[in-house]
Design an enzyme around this catalytic site. Sequence first.
Site, mmCIF file in Angstrom:
data_model
loop_
_atom_site.group_PDB
_atom_site.id
_atom_site.type_symbol
_atom_site.label_atom_id
_atom_site.label_comp_id
_atom_site.label_asym_id
_atom_site.label_seq_id
_atom_site.Cartn_x
_atom_site.Cartn_y
_atom_site.Cartn_z
ATOM 1 N N ASP A 62 0.857 -1.184 0.000
ATOM 2 C CA ASP A 62 0.000 0.000 0.000
ATOM 3 C C ASP A 62 0.893 1.233 0.000
ATOM 4 O O ASP A 62 1.645 1.471 0.948
ATOM 5 C CB ASP A 62 -0.873 -0.041 1.260
ATOM 6 N N GLU A 69 -10.099 12.924 6.047
ATOM 7 C CA GLU A 69 -9.937 14.245 5.427
ATOM 8 C C GLU A 69 -11.281 14.945 5.231
ATOM 9 O O GLU A 69 -11.399 16.143 5.477
ATOM 10 C CB GLU A 69 -9.263 14.100 4.064
ATOM 11 N N GLN A 83 -4.944 2.639 14.473
ATOM 12 C CA GLN A 83 -3.752 3.018 13.702
ATOM 13 C C GLN A 83 -2.908 4.058 14.455
ATOM 14 O O GLN A 83 -1.685 3.923 14.575
ATOM 15 C CB GLN A 83 -4.214 3.566 12.350
ATOM 16 N N THR A 85 -9.386 -5.432 3.185
ATOM 17 C CA THR A 85 -9.123 -4.519 2.070
ATOM 18 C C THR A 85 -9.948 -5.044 0.908
ATOM 19 O O THR A 85 -9.767 -6.193 0.491
ATOM 20 C CB THR A 85 -7.620 -4.522 1.699
ATOM 21 N N ASP A 117 -9.328 0.486 1.089
ATOM 22 C CA ASP A 117 -8.447 0.029 2.168
ATOM 23 C C ASP A 117 -9.013 0.531 3.496
ATOM 24 O O ASP A 117 -8.581 1.543 4.041
ATOM 25 C CB ASP A 117 -7.034 0.575 1.906
ATOM 26 N N LYS A 152 -5.167 -1.587 9.687
ATOM 27 C CA LYS A 152 -5.478 -1.679 8.260
ATOM 28 C C LYS A 152 -5.512 -3.107 7.735
ATOM 29 O O LYS A 152 -5.756 -3.314 6.552
ATOM 30 C CB LYS A 152 -4.438 -0.890 7.451
ATOM 31 N N ARG A 183 -8.866 4.279 12.353
ATOM 32 C CA ARG A 183 -7.933 5.384 12.623
ATOM 33 C C ARG A 183 -7.457 5.451 14.066
ATOM 34 O O ARG A 183 -6.315 5.852 14.326
ATOM 35 C CB ARG A 183 -8.588 6.721 12.249
ATOM 36 N N HIS A 201 -3.390 13.918 -0.413
ATOM 37 C CA HIS A 201 -3.756 13.095 0.742
ATOM 38 C C HIS A 201 -2.679 13.165 1.818
ATOM 39 O O HIS A 201 -2.977 13.406 2.995
ATOM 40 C CB HIS A 201 -3.971 11.646 0.299
ATOM 41 N N GLU A 212 -10.553 4.208 2.472
ATOM 42 C CA GLU A 212 -9.488 4.822 1.676
ATOM 43 C C GLU A 212 -9.753 4.428 0.228
ATOM 44 O O GLU A 212 -9.691 3.246 -0.119
ATOM 45 C CB GLU A 212 -8.107 4.345 2.133
ATOM 46 N N GLU A 272 -8.760 3.948 -3.329
ATOM 47 C CA GLU A 272 -7.447 3.747 -3.943
ATOM 48 C C GLU A 272 -7.588 3.053 -5.297
ATOM 49 O O GLU A 272 -8.617 2.464 -5.607
ATOM 50 C CB GLU A 272 -6.562 2.869 -3.042
HETATM 51 O O1 LIG Z 1 0.581 9.733 7.694
HETATM 52 C C1 LIG Z 1 -0.052 9.047 8.503
HETATM 53 O O2 LIG Z 1 0.123 9.166 9.712
HETATM 54 C C2 LIG Z 1 -1.022 8.031 8.047
HETATM 55 C C3 LIG Z 1 -1.214 7.751 6.753
HETATM 56 C C4 LIG Z 1 -2.197 6.796 6.262
HETATM 57 O O3 LIG Z 1 -2.994 6.237 6.972
HETATM 58 C C5 LIG Z 1 -2.229 6.576 4.808
HETATM 59 C C6 LIG Z 1 -2.001 5.181 4.321
HETATM 60 O O4 LIG Z 1 -2.172 4.160 4.924
HETATM 61 C C7 LIG Z 1 -1.571 5.062 2.926
HETATM 62 C C8 LIG Z 1 -2.601 5.570 2.006
HETATM 63 O O5 LIG Z 1 -3.570 4.858 1.750
HETATM 64 O O6 LIG Z 1 -2.434 6.686 1.489
HETATM 65 CA CA LIG Z 2 -4.178 2.787 2.260
HETATM 66 MG MG LIG Z 3 -6.694 -2.613 4.649
#
Ligand SMILES: O=C(O)/C=C/C(=O)CC(=O)CC(=O)O
Ligand SMILES: [Ca+2]
Ligand SMILES: [Mg+2]
Length: 396
Positions: free
Chosen positions: A112, A343, A225, A242, A218, A238, A222, A119, A184, A186
């Site tokens: 990924d 976002e 994460q 997916t 995806d 994550k 949050r 973004h 997400e 993508e």
């Molecule tokens: O920058 C961060 O802290 C987190 C970023 C993401 O969650 C983005 C990611 O997993 C990749 C993407 O799909 O752009």
């Molecule tokens: Ca992603």
């Molecule tokens: Mg995933």
Amino acid sequence: MTTDDGWGLDNLPYGVFDSGDGRRLGVALGDEVIDVGALAAAHGSALVDVLDVPSLDPLLAGSPALWHRVREALTGWLGSPGWRTARSPRPLRHRRDAVTMHLPFTVGDYVDFYASEHHAANVGRILRPGSPPLAPNWKHLPVAYHGRAGSVVVSGTPVRRPNGQRRSDDGPPTFGPTERLDIEAEVGFVVGGHSGLGEPIPVGEAADHLFGVVLVNDWSARDVQAWEYVPLGPFLGKSFATSISAWVVPWAALEHARVAPPPRDVPLLPHLVDPGDAALDLALEVRLNGHVISRPPFRTTYWTAAQQLAHLTSNGAPTRPGDLVASGTVSGPGRDEYGSLLELSWGGREPLTLPDGSRRSFLADGDEVTITARAPGPGGRTIALGPVTGVVTPAG
Ligand SMILES: O=C(O)/C=C/C(=O)CC(=O)CC(=O)O
Ligand SMILES: [Ca+2]
Ligand SMILES: [Mg+2]
């Protein structure tokens, strides 16, 4: 079927369907799925070896020359008058809405990326206010992490809200259902053929390894994460699901969608300088419970698929047929072009109001998310991609 619904002869995306007697490889044409194994058999073609099979795997293991030969044959057969009445061992045509679709190929390694500048900068601003939006490496290499291939699921598979460990403001962390379930939007590149261990793919040859394109959601937790990913990167936030579209649009069908990537702001190292038309003009659409909440423009993505593949093999890591290389969340510059709820709700601070009056910062149980896309095709016609859809079910 109209000639410009995006599902015409210019497209012919591959998928694996079951009309009641097992999995078979097919292509979509209009509102039908065509059994390509039966079609090849009706023509006495040796291509039955890669078409009269229950998955895309044998075709993915082949060469670009084979992919080309198969596409030429399918286009020729399906473009000739009277093909519908060809004598075949079993029915050639099924209604698309009457079959069950399965994962079209065995997913190899799943990577990924984080290739959209809009973004990455938005996420930086939301999560790391006070720091520069992009990390110092971002414009020098396409940032990525290795994901979990085993939880890649086909469009339509319900997505259960995951449990996980979350930070608590006033005590030790807790374990339970994520409260920040996100999407997400993508674009996924399906890799074919092999590149051996110790044999980097030069950026100019990367297109020879790209079999086709799927849309990807995806799903991301949050809160899980944010707590877990320092310092090694995304893990359980994550890896629970997916989703990919059931239809794999051949790379060759996107010839007319190839465009120049955005201007590069810093000079690239030679192994990442790609050909001028390596980006793709795909117009994505994200729907939440039927309402369009975003239209991310993929052509604004900074890093191309060729650069991603060149980067991921630049240390000699091999690729295998069925590897899935996802672009990362696609966001455009506009507020209505963001590819994640993180976002769209600006970190949960500005919830979206849906036309039915309900408000969302993140997903609620029962929510349905669908991503589709369109690309320019030949003769002013369009190529449809997707859909990738999924409904959120309650945590177990
Ligand atoms: O920058 C961060 O802290 C987190 C970023 C993401 O969650 C983005 C990611 O997993 C990749 C993407 O799909 O752009
Ligand atoms: Ca992603
Ligand atoms: Mg995933």
